[in-house]
Motif scaffolding. Structure first.
Motif, PDB file in Angstrom:
ATOM      1  N   ALA A  22       8.947  -7.684   6.536  1.00 25.15           N
ATOM      2  CA  ALA A  22       9.502  -6.922   5.463  1.00 25.15           C
ATOM      3  C   ALA A  22       8.604  -7.114   4.163  1.00 25.15           C
ATOM      4  O   ALA A  22       8.361  -5.973   3.391  1.00 25.15           O
ATOM      5  N   ILE A  23       8.315  -8.255   3.845  1.00 21.76           N
ATOM      6  CA  ILE A  23       7.477  -8.721   2.713  1.00 21.76           C
ATOM      7  C   ILE A  23       5.909  -7.642   2.703  1.00 21.76           C
ATOM      8  O   ILE A  23       5.336  -7.269   1.799  1.00 21.76           O
ATOM      9  N   GLU A  24       5.406  -7.740   3.892  1.00 23.62           N
ATOM     10  CA  GLU A  24       4.174  -7.097   4.287  1.00 23.62           C
ATOM     11  C   GLU A  24       4.328  -5.683   3.843  1.00 23.62           C
ATOM     12  O   GLU A  24       3.631  -5.102   3.204  1.00 23.62           O
ATOM     13  N   SER A  25       5.669  -5.050   4.542  1.00 22.00           N
ATOM     14  CA  SER A  25       5.666  -3.685   4.250  1.00 22.00           C
ATOM     15  C   SER A  25       6.033  -3.162   2.788  1.00 22.00           C
ATOM     16  O   SER A  25       5.300  -2.204   2.154  1.00 22.00           O
ATOM     17  N   VAL A  26       6.781  -4.109   1.878  1.00 18.79           N
ATOM     18  CA  VAL A  26       6.856  -3.768   0.562  1.00 18.79           C
ATOM     19  C   VAL A  26       5.698  -3.721  -0.055  1.00 18.79           C
ATOM     20  O   VAL A  26       5.533  -3.106  -0.827  1.00 18.79           O
ATOM     21  N   GLU A  27       4.795  -4.977   0.122  1.00 18.70           N
ATOM     22  CA  GLU A  27       3.502  -5.016  -0.400  1.00 18.70           C
ATOM     23  C   GLU A  27       2.460  -3.685  -0.215  1.00 18.70           C
ATOM     24  O   GLU A  27       1.843  -3.287  -1.218  1.00 18.70           O
ATOM     25  N   TYR A  28       2.421  -3.266   0.770  1.00 14.22           N
ATOM     26  CA  TYR A  28       1.528  -2.320   1.479  1.00 14.22           C
ATOM     27  C   TYR A  28       2.183  -1.239   0.800  1.00 14.22           C
ATOM     28  O   TYR A  28       1.184  -0.377   0.324  1.00 14.22           O
ATOM     29  N   ALA A  29       3.322  -0.916   0.927  1.00 18.81           N
ATOM     30  CA  ALA A  29       3.810   0.409   0.262  1.00 18.81           C
ATOM     31  C   ALA A  29       3.530   0.329  -1.096  1.00 18.81           C
ATOM     32  O   ALA A  29       2.981   1.383  -1.962  1.00 18.81           O
ATOM     33  N   LEU A  30       3.719  -0.799  -1.951  1.00 21.62           N
ATOM     34  CA  LEU A  30       3.544  -0.796  -3.236  1.00 21.62           C
ATOM     35  C   LEU A  30       2.076  -0.718  -3.809  1.00 21.62           C
ATOM     36  O   LEU A  30       1.542  -0.016  -4.842  1.00 21.62           O
ATOM     37  N   GLU A  31       1.105  -1.003  -3.198  1.00 16.79           N
ATOM     38  CA  GLU A  31      -0.143  -0.906  -3.043  1.00 16.79           C
ATOM     39  C   GLU A  31      -0.608   0.733  -3.213  1.00 16.79           C
ATOM     40  O   GLU A  31      -1.804   1.012  -3.838  1.00 16.79           O
ATOM     41  N   HIS A  32       0.095   1.371  -2.610  1.00 14.56           N
ATOM     42  CA  HIS A  32      -0.198   2.638  -2.240  1.00 14.56           C
ATOM     43  C   HIS A  32       0.686   3.616  -3.277  1.00 14.56           C
ATOM     44  O   HIS A  32       0.878   4.862  -3.080  1.00 14.56           O
ATOM     45  N   GLY A  33       1.162   3.104  -4.091  1.00  9.87           N
ATOM     46  CA  GLY A  33       2.108   3.735  -5.235  1.00  9.87           C
ATOM     47  C   GLY A  33       3.417   4.382  -4.868  1.00  9.87           C
ATOM     48  O   GLY A  33       4.025   5.034  -5.808  1.00  9.87           O
ATOM     49  N   LEU A  34       3.993   3.738  -4.034  1.00  9.85           N
ATOM     50  CA  LEU A  34       5.457   4.130  -3.621  1.00  9.85           C
ATOM     51  C   LEU A  34       6.374   3.332  -4.167  1.00  9.85           C
ATOM     52  O   LEU A  34       6.195   2.164  -4.471  1.00  9.85           O
ATOM     53  N   VAL A  35       7.223   4.035  -4.659  1.00  9.54           N
ATOM     54  CA  VAL A  35       8.688   3.078  -5.185  1.00  9.54           C
ATOM     55  C   VAL A  35       9.466   2.652  -3.948  1.00  9.54           C
ATOM     56  O   VAL A  35       9.492   3.458  -2.888  1.00  9.54           O
ATOM     57  N   VAL A  36       9.727   1.397  -3.875  1.00  8.05           N
ATOM     58  CA  VAL A  36      10.435   0.882  -2.555  1.00  8.05           C
ATOM     59  C   VAL A  36      11.949   0.688  -2.794  1.00  8.05           C
ATOM     60  O   VAL A  36      12.287  -0.333  -3.652  1.00  8.05           O
ATOM     61  N   GLU A  37      12.739   1.180  -1.980  1.00  4.91           N
ATOM     62  CA  GLU A  37      13.908   0.603  -1.853  1.00  4.91           C
ATOM     63  C   GLU A  37      14.057  -0.047  -0.572  1.00  4.91           C
ATOM     64  O   GLU A  37      13.812   0.403   0.422  1.00  4.91           O
TER      65      GLU A  37
END
Length: 498
Positions: free
Chosen positions: A116-131
């Protein structure tokens, strides 16, 4: 307080068994959802297929006001697919219940947390808002659930969502559950399923407890028993809790009909807010109350959601409503005549018949001893339709004593029959079909078909209906009934050409 609406009709709704939308259909629905004020549109799950990615790309490139979101598992390939579609955000879903972790994921809780943590960080690095969304949250160990959310928030997730994936919450438990999660001090969403028929109630309890976003689908469609229904949640918030959303409530019925049509998931008549019977009255006591003051039996007005009120003539009708119908038809009766008409309608209702305006007029004319004068009479109708055969209809009408025979083709047998009748009538009067609506009143292949038409002659518009087992004959009968009413009204004043 204002609650955000995340509509997942195009993702969770499309997971309804038997529903599959084309990219163009998904785009049409997305445009409609945006126009009515949906805040976040979950446009699909980008990893699903090339066609799904095409649809999400179309929606994301449309320049809509709503935030465009893609569902994604906590997997790099899912997030990459969402990035490829140029969405604004991802609904990042990670299972948190023991049963999902052990039997579906076959991982440990620590592995799920790291994923979960790795996925949140990866998505944020690519400019996505994460829910960050916990799947089966309501059957999860609460301490582990809280840990997943806390670590996800620390990693940068902007919103969290707790899913009642199998609909096991009750309104009381929903309030307590979401109240505890609201203390995490980030935007909190509720995602409720309807397995026990409680999705709307649980969503409302979640909002009362502090959730400021709710996941819904139009008409409540979705897997198994579906999701919380957009129209139910929004109208209940507005009318019962005085809680606002950005939704244009007066467009809910129109949106419901559009989604039903494109998905093929038609509503049961008694569906709350948008069902065809939601504002229909037959019972004499109810109808009489509504006529005097709508609020007696309507908690909201049909106009509020873009719907219409309907009074149905049947065995439960009261004399007051019958009198109103007769006044609308400009018929004056005394008490004895009214009682006789009333009893005849009751008898028809006991036989299972829905009494149409044409039926009422015929009964009334018979009771009043008025000759049943008809300018237009059906002599013969023949239709041909089938595989690789152009639907064709031949119609013979007797109009003002003169027999007219015409034929026509159409996209179907009903269309062909109506076009043929129109050609017959064109010799006498330019009557146009303004609206056509059909409903199957009962189930099965022998269902009674209720056809409603609106016809126009010059500046006069009238409605006519017919209920029969045969859709072609019901359509012909409704059209002829309406034509007679139009022409009889002007017959005395105009010289209809022969």
């Amino acid at each position: 307080m204002k609650v955000k609406i995340l509509d997942t009709t195009l993702r969770d709704g499309e997971q309804t068994p038997g529903v599959s939308l084309t990219p163009e259909e998904k785009l049409r629905i997305a445009i409609k959802l945006d126009s009515i004020g949906v805040d976040i549109i979950e446009a699909g799950s980008a990893i699903t297929s090339a066609g799904e990615r095409d649809a999400i790309k179309k929606i994301a490139s449309e320049g809509l006001s709503a935030e465009i979101c893609s569902f994604a598992r906590a997997l790099k390939q899912d997030i990459d697919s969402a990035i490829e579609c140029d969405v604004d955000s991802i609904h990042l879903v990670i299972p948190t219940s023991d049963i999902h972790i052990q039997y579906k994921m076959r991982k440990t809780k620590n592995e799920i947390l790291e994923q979960a943590i790795e996925s949140v960080e990866y998505a944020l690095e690519h400019g996505l808002v994460v829910e960050l969304s916990a799947e089966d949250a309501t059957r999860s160990d609460f301490n582990f659930l809280k840990k997943i959310f806390t670590e996800g928030i620390n990693a940068g997730a902007q919103r969290i969502c707790a899913c009642d994936t199998v609909g096991v919450l009750t309104p009381e438990r929903a309030y307590d559950f979401y109240k505890k999660l609201s203390k995490l001090d980030v935007p909190l969403a509720a995602h409720c399923h309807n397995d026990f028929g409680l999705a709307t109630a649980n969503s409302l309890s979640a909002i009362r407890a502090g959730a400021n976003e709710v996941h819904v689908t139009v008409n409540g469609i979705g897997e198994r028993a579906g999701n919380a229904a957009l129209e139910e949640v929004v109208v209940a918030l507005h009318s019962l809790y005085n809680i606002k959303t950005n939704i244009k409530i007066n467009e809910l019925y129109e949106t419901s009909k559009m989604v039903a049509r494109l998905t093929g998931m038609y509503l049961q008549p008694n569906k709350a807010i948008v069902g065809e019977n939601a504002f229909a009255h037959e019972s004499g006591i109810h109808a009489n109350g509504v006529i005097k003051k709508a609020e007696t039996y309507e908690p909201i007005t049909p106009e509020m959601v873009g719907h219409k009120r309907r009074f149905v003539l049947g065995k439960h009708i009261g004399r007051s409503l019958l009198k109103k119908h007769l006044e609308r038809l400009k018929v004056k009766v005394n008490d004895k005549q009214l009682n006789e008409i009333f009893q005849r309608i009751k008898e028809l209702g006991d036989k299972g018949k829905c009494v149409t305006d044409a039926d009422l007029q015929a009964i009334t004319e018979d009771v009043l001893g008025i000759p049943s004068k008809k300018i237009v009479e059906v002599q013969e109708v023949t239709v041909v339709s089938g595989n690789k055969v152009t639907p064709t209809a031949s119609v013979k009408l007797k109009i003002n004593g003169k027999e007219i025979l015409e034929s026509s083709t159409g996209v179907g047998p009903v269309d062909a029959a109506i076009k043929a009748m129109k050609k017959c009538l064109d010799y006498f009067a330019d009557i146009s079909l303004e609206e056509y609506h059909v409903d199957a009143i009962t189930g099965g292949t022998d269902a009674l078909i209720d056809v409603m038409v609106k016809l126009k002659y010059k500046d006069k518009i009238i409605s006519a209906r017919s209920t029969q087992p045969d859709i072609v004959m019901a359509s012909v009968d409704a059209f002829v009934s309406g034509a007679n009413r139009l022409l009889l009204e002007v017959y005395e004043n105009e010289n209809i050409r022969a």
